[in-house]
Design an enzyme around this catalytic site. Sequence first.
Site, PDB file in Angstrom:
ATOM      1  NE  ARG A  54     -23.725  50.124 -40.329  1.00 31.25           N
ATOM      2  CZ  ARG A  54     -24.271  49.543 -39.996  1.00 31.25           C
ATOM      3  NH1 ARG A  54     -25.169  50.019 -38.900  1.00 31.25           N
ATOM      4  NH2 ARG A  54     -23.787  48.499 -39.661  1.00 31.25           N
ATOM      5  NE  ARG A 103     -17.843  48.508 -46.874  1.00 31.73           N
ATOM      6  CZ  ARG A 103     -18.140  48.758 -46.276  1.00 31.73           C
ATOM      7  NH1 ARG A 103     -19.509  47.800 -45.115  1.00 31.73           N
ATOM      8  NH2 ARG A 103     -18.811  50.199 -45.457  1.00 31.73           N
ATOM      9  CG  HIS A 130     -15.757  53.902 -44.131  1.00 31.83           C
ATOM     10  ND1 HIS A 130     -17.151  54.040 -45.339  1.00 31.83           N
ATOM     11  CD2 HIS A 130     -16.559  53.868 -43.657  1.00 31.83           C
ATOM     12  CE1 HIS A 130     -17.895  53.658 -45.624  1.00 31.83           C
ATOM     13  NE2 HIS A 130     -18.157  53.379 -44.271  1.00 31.83           N
ATOM     14  CD  GLN A 133     -20.006  55.930 -40.815  1.00 29.76           C
ATOM     15  OE1 GLN A 133     -20.570  55.244 -41.951  1.00 29.76           O
ATOM     16  NE2 GLN A 133     -20.640  57.433 -40.714  1.00 29.76           N
ATOM     17  CG  ASP A 222     -14.809  52.587 -36.339  1.00 31.18           C
ATOM     18  OD1 ASP A 222     -15.996  51.220 -36.438  1.00 31.18           O
ATOM     19  OD2 ASP A 222     -13.960  52.355 -36.888  1.00 31.18           O
ATOM     20  CB  CYS A 262     -18.473  54.457 -38.390  1.00 26.71           C
ATOM     21  SG  CYS A 262     -18.045  53.434 -37.859  1.00 26.71           S
ATOM     22  NE  ARG A 290     -22.573  55.640 -45.363  1.00 26.57           N
ATOM     23  CZ  ARG A 290     -21.594  54.846 -45.437  1.00 26.57           C
ATOM     24  NH1 ARG A 290     -21.562  54.164 -44.271  1.00 26.57           N
ATOM     25  NH2 ARG A 290     -21.571  53.957 -45.957  1.00 26.57           N
TER      26      ARG A 290
HETATM   27  N1  NVA Z   1     -13.252  50.063 -39.148  1.00 25.68           N
HETATM   28  C1  NVA Z   1     -14.105  49.962 -39.828  1.00 25.68           C
HETATM   29  C2  NVA Z   1     -15.652  50.464 -40.088  1.00 25.68           C
HETATM   30  C3  NVA Z   1     -16.817  49.846 -40.358  1.00 25.68           C
HETATM   31  C4  NVA Z   1     -17.875  50.521 -41.530  1.00 25.68           C
HETATM   32  C5  NVA Z   1     -13.580  48.474 -40.582  1.00 25.68           C
HETATM   33  O1  NVA Z   1     -13.257  49.013 -41.361  1.00 25.68           O
HETATM   34  O2  NVA Z   1     -14.709  47.234 -39.691  1.00 25.68           O
HETATM   35  N1   CP Z   2     -20.690  52.431 -41.220  1.00 26.35           N
HETATM   36  C1   CP Z   2     -21.137  51.591 -42.290  1.00 26.35           C
HETATM   37  O1   CP Z   2     -20.105  51.664 -43.544  1.00 26.35           O
HETATM   38  O2   CP Z   2     -21.704  50.648 -42.656  1.00 26.35           O
HETATM   39  P1   CP Z   2     -22.057  48.840 -42.924  1.00 26.35           P
HETATM   40  O3   CP Z   2     -20.024  48.477 -42.823  1.00 26.35           O
HETATM   41  O4   CP Z   2     -22.483  47.787 -42.601  1.00 26.35           O
HETATM   42  O5   CP Z   2     -21.582  49.741 -44.636  1.00 26.35           O
END
Ligand code: NVA
Ligand code: CP
Length: 304
Positions: A54, A103, A130, A133, A222, A262, A290
């Site tokens: 995403r 990220r 995040h 999100q 999540d 998410c 998003r």
């Molecule tokens: N808590 C999850 C969110 C992914 C969008 C992670 O950090 O993997």
């Molecule tokens: N929700 C979200 O950030 O998805 P991705 O990890 O696929 O970017």
Amino acid sequence: MPNHFLHISDYSKNELIEILETAKTIKQKFRNREDYMPFKNRSLAMIFAKPSARTRVSFETGFEWMGGHALFLGPNDIGIGKREAIKDISRLISRYNDIVMARLFDHEHILELANYSSIPVVNGLTDYNHPCQIMTDLFTVWEHKNRFEDLKICYVGDGNNIVHSWLNLASKISINFVCICPEGFTPDQKTIELAKNGGCSKVDISHDPYAAIQNADVVYTDVWASMGQKEEAEEREEIFKPFQVNKELMTLAGDSALFMHCLPAERGREVTDGVMEADYSIVFDQAENRLHVQNAIMLVLSGL
Ligand code: NVA
Ligand code: CP
């Protein structure tokens, strides 16, 4: 307006509302496929130390629609903090690009990136939070409920980065936020205090999904093991089983409860197929939004 988008709590309520209003306007433009090129001749660097669907697709599609060029720098490309120091990458990117979205694993790393950057830095997820999100989630709730304040948001699962951004939001926007998690998996205590000290929201931590879920406007979950924790997935599954969002829990939540996630979802773990596919599930509205909310964030940060 702050120079970067790192935490929702860095913004005032009015600034957050400005982002939502901007997102609403440009969502319509995007849906109408209007020519809209505020980022003509500008470039966005997208740094990913972790995987993404995403975030990558929505930032790249959104920025290019607005006339700019988006540059994907994946986990094996620039080696931020490994091949080269974060403070050096930060100043380098600032010379080539107009915005940077990153990220990263360690939250300190995005703070360092921002500290040395002369262009806006957007947090595309860290181990701590995040914000893109949860701003999107607020926008999506607004679309579905025609308001975003004083709603009961029940998050069920791990007290992770998603929860920290909800708590950051709760410090500025009035919500009734309940984090329903196993003991030992509660969110960061300082962030809970920040949310409570904001003085506008009701914030509770519960370990009993069946008691805390009643009269929810939103049931949110999540993954039980986030990126960087996947080797703990089996061990966590045993602990988190009573916290699965299934039809029984949604029934207890009540008729007005929407389901949100998410994504990516691990169907059969934190959520059942039945809940993901139910009419009350708005997970793909969240995913679409998003793009619009991030476009709004980048416009506002750029003063456009
Ligand atoms: N808590 C999850 C969110 C992914 C969008 C992670 O950090 O993997
Ligand atoms: N929700 C979200 O950030 O998805 P991705 O990890 O696929 O970017």
